[in-house]
Design an enzyme around this catalytic site. Structure first.
Site, PDB file in Angstrom:
ATOM      1  N   HIS A   1      13.368 -40.458 -56.515  1.00  0.00           N
ATOM      2  CA  HIS A   1      12.388 -40.154 -55.474  1.00  0.00           C
ATOM      3  C   HIS A   1      13.031 -39.546 -54.239  1.00  0.00           C
ATOM      4  O   HIS A   1      12.360 -39.353 -53.223  1.00  0.00           O
ATOM      5  CB  HIS A   1      11.624 -41.425 -55.092  1.00  0.00           C
ATOM      6  CG  HIS A   1      10.848 -42.008 -56.234  1.00  0.00           C
ATOM      7  ND1 HIS A   1      11.401 -42.902 -57.111  1.00  0.00           N
ATOM      8  CD2 HIS A   1       9.574 -41.795 -56.648  1.00  0.00           C
ATOM      9  CE1 HIS A   1      10.493 -43.234 -58.021  1.00  0.00           C
ATOM     10  NE2 HIS A   1       9.384 -42.580 -57.764  1.00  0.00           N
TER      11      HIS A   1
ATOM     12  N   HIS B   1       8.445 -49.157 -69.466  1.00  0.00           N
ATOM     13  CA  HIS B   1       9.059 -48.871 -68.171  1.00  0.00           C
ATOM     14  C   HIS B   1       8.209 -49.470 -67.061  1.00  0.00           C
ATOM     15  O   HIS B   1       6.981 -49.404 -67.095  1.00  0.00           O
ATOM     16  CB  HIS B   1       9.188 -47.359 -67.956  1.00  0.00           C
ATOM     17  CG  HIS B   1       9.633 -46.998 -66.559  1.00  0.00           C
ATOM     18  ND1 HIS B   1      10.902 -47.279 -66.101  1.00  0.00           N
ATOM     19  CD2 HIS B   1       8.972 -46.420 -65.526  1.00  0.00           C
ATOM     20  CE1 HIS B   1      11.003 -46.874 -64.848  1.00  0.00           C
ATOM     21  NE2 HIS B   1       9.853 -46.355 -64.469  1.00  0.00           N
TER      22      HIS B   1
ATOM     23  N   ARG C   1       3.350 -37.540 -52.612  1.00  0.00           N
ATOM     24  CA  ARG C   1       2.951 -37.734 -54.005  1.00  0.00           C
ATOM     25  C   ARG C   1       1.496 -38.166 -54.063  1.00  0.00           C
ATOM     26  O   ARG C   1       1.129 -39.222 -53.549  1.00  0.00           O
ATOM     27  CB  ARG C   1       3.852 -38.775 -54.659  1.00  0.00           C
ATOM     28  CG  ARG C   1       3.425 -39.230 -56.047  1.00  0.00           C
ATOM     29  CD  ARG C   1       3.540 -38.139 -57.074  1.00  0.00           C
ATOM     30  NE  ARG C   1       3.318 -38.666 -58.414  1.00  0.00           N
ATOM     31  CZ  ARG C   1       2.832 -37.966 -59.422  1.00  0.00           C
ATOM     32  NH1 ARG C   1       2.528 -36.688 -59.256  1.00  0.00           N
ATOM     33  NH2 ARG C   1       2.662 -38.509 -60.608  1.00  0.00           N
ATOM     34  N   CYS C   2       0.674 -37.344 -54.694  1.00  0.00           N
ATOM     35  CA  CYS C   2      -0.755 -37.627 -54.826  1.00  0.00           C
ATOM     36  C   CYS C   2      -1.119 -37.701 -56.310  1.00  0.00           C
ATOM     37  O   CYS C   2      -0.534 -37.004 -57.136  1.00  0.00           O
ATOM     38  CB  CYS C   2      -1.592 -36.544 -54.158  1.00  0.00           C
ATOM     39  SG  CYS C   2      -1.239 -36.325 -52.406  1.00  0.00           S
TER      40      CYS C   2
END
EC number: 2.1.1.14
Length: 769
Positions: free
Chosen positions: A704, A651, A525-526
């Protein structure tokens, strides 16, 4: 003569080569050999780049396939018990990914390792786990292989490892309240064997990262540092040790650090500027003093003339025992400005990414070694860029500054809402939701079609009307899908958004954007943080069109989705010429305007996400109150001027909340959703013990990982939550947005989540009767 070195380099590649190789392997489209070939090519490229930039010592061992803390767990043989049964059936690489993601291309699904923020950055690490079954065993094959790879290049390098104290401190013991320091005596022999192996491998210098020395440590941990490094110093075979501290000053750990028997000490000379003279005066001149003078956390050019004024007296005394470096690993900045051909030319002269920061170090070194006159032209160019930025009329706007000043004259404007009980009654009447209402956090899969359409639109290959028609089609699909799943509160899915920060920044004044400024957040994840270079203002509405379009497609409540002011601040490269508080207030005022427009357009639920709220907390407790005061104020500026029956959501994810619960409660969001699935509702305990007064949505499954949650597991988690939170204040939702997942993963997961909520309602009704 002064020497230069680096603490770590970005792993992912200038064009995210590692990300694409990882994901190809995870999806079964390539082999482990192919992934290793890509990784090796990246390591060699980055070492060559750093060598060519003039560094005297290069880092080796800073590369990771997912996370360097998880790498350390494998280095010391700390495999959590739940993964050991299948350990012998998996390759080391697949075992590694199974812990990181909950699944490898081979092997059965598992609960992924808990993930949290790396100090006060947006990088996430896999939390080490300790229990009564924990054992340690050296497995240095990865590090030794990378050392041999570097030797073949014929360069001067130093291996990088995470120190034993920081490794233990960053971990958790889930089964007991025992301090993780309990495992130090069992862990130290493994580190001692590692030092011996490195000595035998011909290593001269070893970089040992101990960033927890920038935290508030008690006497037990301070004493453990002394005991640990005395043991290392007593070893017969060991490389010279460079103890590395970053992310802040030493403060109450200064005496401890200065007394450690190591051959070199690195301090963060950006965040710890006030300690430099003290450390220089007290650190022996026959030992290496490394000063992290170039900011490894931000992207602005350094004022090299000012740094030379500071460094020249030290250099006269220390000579080649003065090392210069970035303040921390360059993991936290993009690789290079070289390919940023569309960036504003003037703004570009103000910036320095990883490659440019190394060039700054080289120029500092040459100025110290040869004298300023020898590099006068280069220094003049640097000074000109610094002066231009300070004088630019693009940086400040009188209208924005005046609005912030007016805010300070009327601070009560941030506290206009009625008490929660009054608002909750009005919202129940307006929305008539069932017990355990179901919703999602906001985003839905960014499919290949969506990404291609966005790319073609930016390239001018699609007209605006064509692009918007495609986005409308995907939004309509997301709305229809949610209704089919049976969700109670819907979202529009964010098809039109590239990133939760970048999308808004592109529509705000004072922001600039790169094409290739990628930074690793976790695993593959970037993110591409925007650059806040000037005063922030909202020229036009940003989300009203798409949110109202989505609401027109359904009778169910549609949440408007915004990113909060602190996250907009934290997940950007922020201007450093004014207090961060002032920039946060500017963003908050822009969001206030957006929220008013959404409410006026009939949107009754508005989610203002603050996943970076805890991340922004200073590392030292003495600085917490000031930050929390202005961070809460910024959120309230944005959200407080709405009607009682407009429901404000927020959140937060992957954070420790225990110490800041009063501040989270002070945000006064009507509904807060948090991550709890990986931690087995552990993070909910902070809200329970504090008696958090508003609605809570504890995430019931981990987005994830590609693993499909079971109904039974989600019911179990929510039943745990219901033991301490009244059921009328509980929501059911995933733990984060679904942007990175595929529709074929999302659909069965959400269908099961709705089924779990229905079972919970039935139980609650039966119990009440």
């Amino acid at each position: 003569m002064a020497l230069t070195h680096n603490l770590g380099f970005p792993r992912i590649g200038a064009h995210r080569e590692l990300k694409f190789a990882q994901e190809s392997y995870w999806q079964g489209d390539s082999t482990a050999d192919s992934l290793n070939i890509t990784a090796s090519a990246l390591r060699k490229r980055h070492l060559t780049l750093q060598h060519d930039s003039g560094l005297d010592w290069l880092p080796v061992g800073d590369f990771s396939f997912y996370d360097h803390v998880l790498d350390t767990s494998l280095l010391v043989g700390n495999i959590p018990s739940r993964y050991r049964a299948e350990q012998d059936n998996l390759s080391t690489l697949d075992q590694y990914f199974r812990i990181a993601r909950g699944r490898a291309p081979q092997g059965t699904p598992a609960i992924a390792g808990e993930m949290t923020k790396w100090f006060d950055t947006n990088y996430h690490y896999i939390v080490p786990e300790f229990d009564h079954t924990t054992t340690f065993n050296l497995n240095a094959s990865k590090l030794l292989a990378e050392i041999e790879e570097a030797k073949a290049l014929g360069i001067a390098f130093k291996p990088v490892i995470l120190g034993p104290l920081s490794y233990l401190y960053l971990g958790k013991c889930h089964s007991t309240d025992v301090d993780t320091l309990t495992w130090l005596d069992a862990l130290l022999p493994v580190y001692e064997r590692l030092l011996d192996r490195l000595q035998k491998a011909g290593i001269e210098w070893l970089q040992i990262d101990e960033p927890i020395l920038a935290l508030d440590l008690n006497k037990a941990w301070q004493g453990a540092f002394s005991r640990t490094y005395q043991r290392f110093a007593a070893l017969e075979h060991t490389p010279k040790r460079l103890l590395t501290v970053y992310f802040g000053p030493l403060l109450n750990n200064l005496k401890t650090a200065l007394a450690l028997p190591v051959e070199g000490l690195h301090i963060d000379a950006v965040r710890g500027r006030a300690e430099i003279e003290t450390v220089h005066a007290q650190w022996p001149v026959d030992k290496v003093l490394s000063l992290g003078v170039v900011d490894g956390r931000n992207i602005w050019r350094s004022d090299l003339n000012a740094l030379l004024d500071l460094l020249e007296p030290f250099h006269e005394i220390r000579g080649d025992r003065l090392w210069l470096a970035p303040s921390c690993s360059l993991l936290h900045v993009p690789v290079s400005l070289q390919d940023e051909l569309t960036l504003d030319p003037e703004l570009k002269t103000w910036l320095a990414f990883a490659t440019e920061k190394l060039a700054e170090l080289d120029l500092l070194k040459r100025a110290l070694q040869q004298g300023r006159t020898k590099v006068a032209t280069e220094l003049a160019q640097q000074a000109q860029a610094i002066a231009a930025r300070r004088c630019s009329n693009r940086v400040t706007r009188a209208d924005v500054q005046a609005r912030v000043q007016a805010l300070h004259r009327s601070p009560a404007d941030a506290h206009l809402r009625a008490p929660y009980q009054v608002r909750a009654a009005a919202q129940r009447q307006r929305f008539a939701l069932p017990l355990f209402p179901t919703t999602t956090i906001g985003s839905f899969p960014q499919t290949r079609d969506i990404r291609q359409a966005r790319s073609r639109f930016k390239a001018g290959e699609l007209e605006k009307a064509q692009y918007e028609a495609i986005m409308a089609e995907h939004i309509a699909y997301a709305v229809t899908a949610q209704e089919r799943y049976g969700l109670d509160v819907l979202v529009h899915g964010e098809a039109e958004r590239n990133d939760m920060v970048e999308y808004f920044g592109e529509q705000l004044d004072g922001y600039a954007f790169t094409r290739f400024g990628w930074v690793q957040s976790y695993g593959s994840r970037c993110v591409k943080p925007p650059i806040i270079y000037g005063d922030v203002a909202r020229p036009n509405a940003m989300t009203v069109h798409w949110t109202t379009y989505a609401q027109s497609l359904t009778d169910k409540p549609m949440k408007g989705m915004l990113t909060g002011p602190i996250t907009m601040l934290q997940w950007a490269f922020v201007r450093d010429d004014q207090p961060r508080r002032q920039t946060a207030e500017q963003i908050a005022l822009a969001l206030q305007d957006e929220i008013k427009d959404l409410e006026a357009a009939g949107i009754g639920m508005i989610q203002v996400d603050e996943p970076a709220f805890r991340e922004g907390l200073p590392l030292r407790q003495q600085d917490w109150d000031d930050y929390l005061q202005w961070a809460v104020q910024a959120f309230r500026i944005a959200t407080a001027q709405v009607r009682n029956d407009t429901q404000i959501h927020t959140h937060m994810c992957y954070s420790e909340f225990n110490d800041i619960m009063p501040a989270i409660a002070a945000l006064d969001a009507d509904v807060i959703t948090i991550e709890t699935s990986r931690s087995n509702m552990e993070l909910l305990a902070a809200f329970t013990h504090f008696a958090y007064p508003n609605d809570i949505g504890p995430g019931v499954y981990d987005i994830h990982t590609p693993n499909l949650p079971t109904v039974e597991r989600m019911v179990e988690l929510m039943s745990l939550a219901a033991e301490s939170i009244p059921v009328e204040r509980l929501w059911v939702n995933p733990d984060c947005g679904l942007k990175t997942r595929r529709w074929e993963e999302v659909e069965p997961a959400l269908v099961r989540m709705v089924e779990a909520a229905q079972m919970l309602r039935a139980r609650a009704i039966h119990k009440a009767s």
